[in-house]
Design an enzyme around this catalytic site. Structure first.
Site, PDB file in Angstrom:
ATOM      1  N   LEU A  84       1.633  -3.065   6.637  1.00 50.46           N
ATOM      2  CA  LEU A  84       1.718  -4.090   5.588  1.00 50.46           C
ATOM      3  C   LEU A  84       0.983  -3.595   4.350  1.00 50.46           C
ATOM      4  CD1 LEU A  84       1.426  -7.654   7.163  1.00 50.46           C
ATOM      5  CD2 LEU A  84       3.209  -6.745   5.688  1.00 50.46           C
ATOM      6  N   HIS A  85       1.506  -2.520   3.762  1.00 50.78           N
ATOM      7  CA  HIS A  85       0.935  -1.941   2.556  1.00 50.78           C
ATOM      8  C   HIS A  85       2.052  -1.772   1.537  1.00 50.78           C
ATOM      9  CE1 HIS A  85      -2.829  -1.011   4.576  1.00 50.78           C
ATOM     10  NE2 HIS A  85      -2.075  -0.716   5.621  1.00 50.78           N
ATOM     11  N   ALA A  86       1.692  -1.775   0.277  1.00 48.19           N
ATOM     12  CA  ALA A  86       2.583  -1.511  -0.837  1.00 48.19           C
ATOM     13  C   ALA A  86       3.892  -2.292  -0.761  1.00 48.19           C
ATOM     14  CB  ALA A  86       2.822  -0.023  -0.974  1.00 48.19           C
TER      15      ALA A  86
END
Length: 93
Positions: free
Chosen positions: A13-15
């Site tokens: 759950l990044h960028a």
């Protein structure tokens, strides 16, 4: 109501995946939180954050293979859980 899912996206759950997740969460009227899955007893994780906040969601540091609990309360909770869980369990958003 809640769902516990294993994150399959390579970036966790990044960028970009987090942006898609947050945008989707904000499309619903329900109060939605996301956090680490801590056990199977149905208790909400104490570190759950507002799923509509990019800063809060990326701050969780969720990686591929992590299990998260998504909780939603409101008129469209079930639909929100279906869509958000679907996003996290596909390889790319």
């Amino acid at each position: 109501m809640h769902r516990v899912v294993t994150v399959r996206q390579e970036a966790g759950l990044h960028a970009r995946p987090a942006a898609v997740f947050v945008e989707t969460a904000n499309e619903y009227d329900s109060e939605i939180t996301v956090g680490p899955a801590e056990g199977e007893d149905g208790e909400a994780a104490s570190s759950a954050v507002d799923a509509g906040s990019m800063l809060a969601v990326t701050g969780l540091g969720v990686e591929q293979g992590d299990r998260v609990r998504i909780t939603a309360e409101g008129p469209d909770a079930e639909a929100a859980l279906d869509e958000l869980a679907g996003l996290l369990t596909q390889k790319e958003p």
